[in-house]
Design a protein around this motif. Structure first.
Motif, PDB file in Angstrom:
ATOM      1  N   UNK A 146       0.836  -1.161   0.000  1.00 16.91           N
ATOM      2  CA  UNK A 146       0.000   0.000   0.000  1.00 16.91           C
ATOM      3  C   UNK A 146       0.887   1.231   0.000  1.00 16.91           C
ATOM      4  N   UNK A 147       0.464   2.211  -0.769  1.00 20.47           N
ATOM      5  CA  UNK A 147       1.218   3.453  -0.871  1.00 20.47           C
ATOM      6  C   UNK A 147       0.263   4.628  -0.735  1.00 20.47           C
ATOM      7  N   UNK A 148       0.725   5.668  -0.092  1.00 22.15           N
ATOM      8  CA  UNK A 148      -0.098   6.858   0.100  1.00 22.15           C
ATOM      9  C   UNK A 148       0.084   7.807  -1.074  1.00 22.15           C
ATOM     10  N   UNK A 149      -1.025   8.203  -1.666  1.00 14.76           N
ATOM     11  CA  UNK A 149      -0.976   9.098  -2.821  1.00 14.76           C
ATOM     12  C   UNK A 149      -0.541  10.509  -2.440  1.00 14.76           C
ATOM     13  N   UNK A 150      -0.634  10.852  -1.156  1.00 10.68           N
ATOM     14  CA  UNK A 150      -0.234  12.198  -0.743  1.00 10.68           C
ATOM     15  C   UNK A 150       1.179  12.232  -0.152  1.00 10.68           C
ATOM     16  N   UNK A 151       2.002  11.257  -0.510  1.00  9.79           N
ATOM     17  CA  UNK A 151       3.393  11.240  -0.044  1.00  9.79           C
ATOM     18  C   UNK A 151       4.119  12.470  -0.580  1.00  9.79           C
ATOM     19  N   UNK A 152       4.976  13.046   0.247  1.00  9.01           N
ATOM     20  CA  UNK A 152       5.736  14.227  -0.170  1.00  9.01           C
ATOM     21  C   UNK A 152       7.206  14.015   0.119  1.00  9.01           C
ATOM     22  N   UNK A 153       8.065  14.190  -0.822  1.00 10.25           N
ATOM     23  CA  UNK A 153       7.781  14.364  -2.243  1.00 10.25           C
ATOM     24  C   UNK A 153       7.347  13.037  -2.862  1.00 10.25           C
ATOM     25  N   UNK A 154       6.480  13.118  -3.827  1.00  9.73           N
ATOM     26  CA  UNK A 154       5.924  11.932  -4.470  1.00  9.73           C
ATOM     27  C   UNK A 154       7.005  11.064  -5.116  1.00  9.73           C
TER      28      UNK A 154
END
Length: 73
Positions: A1-9
């Motif tokens: 699972x990965x978060x779409x709002x990761x920063x930096x993408x």
């Protein structure tokens, strides 16, 4: 699972290609808070699940895996 709002993408952009190359199912969730709800004390942007032989959770994990794989079709 990965978060779409990761920063930096960019820190997770290679993971889908790696998962596809290794035939590992993956899914994006909208927010990293959804990944951190398991009681983790710091921000989480990715998580993985493995199955240990003889685990009591093996069937539950396999059920989740099948659900994710159905989403990928």
């Amino acid at each position: 699972m990965m978060a779409a709002d990761a920063e930096p993408l960019e820190i997770i952009l290679n993971l889908p290609l790696l998962c596809e190359d290794k035939n590992v199912p993956y899914v994006f969730v909208r927010f990293k808070q959804a990944l951190g709800r398991a009681g983790v004390s710091r921000p989480v942007i990715t998580c993985s699940i493995t199955i240990k032989e003889g685990s009591q959770r093996k069937q539950q994990i396999q059920s989740i895996q099948r659900s994710i794989e159905r989403l990928l079709v």
